[in-house]
Design an enzyme around this catalytic site. Structure first.
Site, PDB file in Angstrom:
ATOM      1  N   ASN A   9      48.517  55.088-103.212  1.00 15.41           N
ATOM      2  CA  ASN A   9      48.792  55.733-101.929  1.00 15.41           C
ATOM      3  C   ASN A   9      47.998  54.976-100.870  1.00 15.41           C
ATOM      4  OD1 ASN A   9      49.100  57.388 -99.730  1.00 15.41           O
ATOM      5  ND2 ASN A   9      47.818  59.053-100.527  1.00 15.41           N
ATOM      6  N   LYS A  11      48.023  55.194 -97.704  1.00 14.59           N
ATOM      7  CA  LYS A  11      47.689  55.933 -96.473  1.00 14.59           C
ATOM      8  C   LYS A  11      47.951  55.020 -95.262  1.00 14.59           C
ATOM      9  CE  LYS A  11      44.489  58.524 -99.266  1.00 14.59           C
ATOM     10  NZ  LYS A  11      43.300  59.355 -99.356  1.00 14.59           N
ATOM     11  N   HIS A  97      50.508  65.879 -99.363  1.00 14.12           N
ATOM     12  CA  HIS A  97      49.150  65.351 -99.544  1.00 14.12           C
ATOM     13  C   HIS A  97      48.160  66.216 -98.748  1.00 14.12           C
ATOM     14  CE1 HIS A  97      45.690  62.728 -99.361  1.00 14.12           C
ATOM     15  NE2 HIS A  97      46.174  62.160-100.443  1.00 14.12           N
ATOM     16  N   GLU A  99      45.810  65.482 -96.913  1.00 20.40           N
ATOM     17  CA  GLU A  99      45.585  65.041 -95.524  1.00 20.40           C
ATOM     18  C   GLU A  99      46.703  65.529 -94.609  1.00 20.40           C
ATOM     19  OE1 GLU A  99      45.017  60.929 -96.553  1.00 20.40           O
ATOM     20  OE2 GLU A  99      43.130  61.471 -97.526  1.00 20.40           O
ATOM     21  N   GLU A 169      45.093  66.805-106.945  1.00 14.30           N
ATOM     22  CA  GLU A 169      44.064  66.060-106.230  1.00 14.30           C
ATOM     23  C   GLU A 169      43.065  67.033-105.631  1.00 14.30           C
ATOM     24  OE1 GLU A 169      45.614  61.966-104.891  1.00 14.30           O
ATOM     25  OE2 GLU A 169      46.201  63.398-103.364  1.00 14.30           O
ATOM     26  N   GLY A 175      38.529  60.307-101.588  1.00 11.99           N
ATOM     27  CA  GLY A 175      37.824  59.390-100.697  1.00 11.99           C
ATOM     28  C   GLY A 175      36.321  59.632-100.634  1.00 11.99           C
ATOM     29  N   SER A 215      39.367  59.592-105.975  1.00 10.08           N
ATOM     30  CA  SER A 215      38.382  58.576-106.360  1.00 10.08           C
ATOM     31  C   SER A 215      38.630  57.954-107.735  1.00 10.08           C
ATOM     32  CB  SER A 215      36.955  59.147-106.267  1.00 10.08           C
ATOM     33  OG  SER A 215      36.679  59.548-104.930  1.00 10.08           O
TER      34      SER A 215
HETATM   35  P1  PGA Z   1      41.166  58.178-103.115  1.00 14.05           P
HETATM   36  O1  PGA Z   1      42.489  58.891-102.530  1.00 14.05           O
HETATM   37  O2  PGA Z   1      41.587  57.498-104.400  1.00 14.05           O
HETATM   38  O3  PGA Z   1      40.764  57.189-102.056  1.00 14.05           O
HETATM   39  O4  PGA Z   1      40.163  59.244-103.362  1.00 14.05           O
HETATM   40  C1  PGA Z   1      43.395  59.531-103.377  1.00 14.05           C
HETATM   41  C2  PGA Z   1      44.488  60.170-102.571  1.00 14.05           C
HETATM   42  O5  PGA Z   1      44.197  60.716-101.507  1.00 14.05           O
HETATM   43  O6  PGA Z   1      45.682  60.143-102.960  1.00 14.05           O
END
Ligand code: PGA
Length: 259
Positions: A9, A11, A97, A99, A169, A175, A215
């Site tokens: 992903n 982003k 997601h 976010e 998630e 992140g 992560s």
């Molecule tokens: P990350 O993001 O691996 O940077 O923690 C995962 C995601 O938001 O899909």
């Protein structure tokens, strides 16, 4: 046997030339390494989907969108429809997601509407779920996950389990460098699979992919994939570098052979 999905992903990262470079390197990697038992997938931003799709054409990798409109077509400035994604030949799209839930106020009902649009167009939604740190600390994880499942999949027919992918998630792991332990992740994945079995039957529950995200990186992927109900990763930060992404495809290929 479920294939392992290694989904990047991206982003809001990478410009046109970075996207092109990544895809060319990924293409070279896939020509030399058959990712048997693994479906690699990348999700660039909308403007570069066609470019990624062209470079990776005929290779064993999927290109996915990161979001889609819940509307079919028309006067919705800035939106992209499921039919438009389909016309590019896309077969996957991330929705819900955290976010998008957090910064754009997306609700389970909206995510469900997006899911239905994708389904109408033969695109497999990758539906994201997860609890916040506060919810986990209050012991609400199970309740939150079940509520999200009920809301996103309300009266959605899933006879085979091929109709959707679920990505668990935990928001506190995205992140932040804090991965849920493999055991913590497995516990929630098992909960999701049990819910699927109850609502949609055994075949659907067995066939559907449940990805873990938060992560994930080469150093923790192997342990996560050892868990019975973890069928791959939805990976942000560590999917942006070719080297790490290729390493994770390799780890998944080994895991799928039972090594
Ligand atoms: P990350 O993001 O691996 O940077 O923690 C995962 C995601 O938001 O899909």
């Amino acid at each position: 046997m479920r294939k392992i999905i290694i989904a990047g992903n991206w982003k809001m990262n990478k410009d046109a030339s970075e996207t092109e470079q990544f895809c060319r390197e990924l293409g070279r990697y896939l020509q030399d390494h058959d990712p048997e038992g693994v479906l690699p997938l990348i999700a660039p931003v909308f403007p570069y989907l066609a470019q990624a799709q062209n470079i990776l054409r005929n290779l064993p990798v999927a290109v996915a969108a990161q979001d889609v409109s819940s509307h079919a077509e028309g006067a919705y400035t800035g939106e992209v429809s499921a039919a438009q994604l389909r016309s590019l030949g896309l077969r996957h799209c991330i929705i819900g997601h955290s976010e998008r839930r957090q910064y754009h106020g997306e609700t389970d009902a909206l995510i469900r509407a997006k899911l239905l649009r994708l389904r109408e167009n033969g695109i497999r939604p990758i539906v994201c779920l997860g609890e916040t740190l506060e919810q986990r600390e209050q012991g609400l994880t199970e309740q939150v996950i079940l509520r999200q499942l009920e809301g996103c999949f309300e009266q959605v027919d899933m006879p085979s389990g091929e109709e959707a992918v679920i990505a668990y998630e935990p928001v506190w792991a995205i992140g932040t460098g804090k991965t849920a332990s493999a055991g913590q992740a497995q516990e929630v994945h098992a909960l999701i699979r049990a819910w699927l079995q109850k609502r949609h039957g055994r075949e659907t529950a067995q066939n559907i992919h449940i990805l873990y995200g938060g992560s994930v990186k080469p150093s923790n992927l192997r342990e996560l994939l050892r868990q019975e109900d973890i069928d791959g990763g939805l990976i942000g930060g560590a999917s942006l570098q070719n080297e790490a992404f290729h390493a994770m495809i390799g780890i998944a290929a080994e895991a799928s052979k039972g090594n």
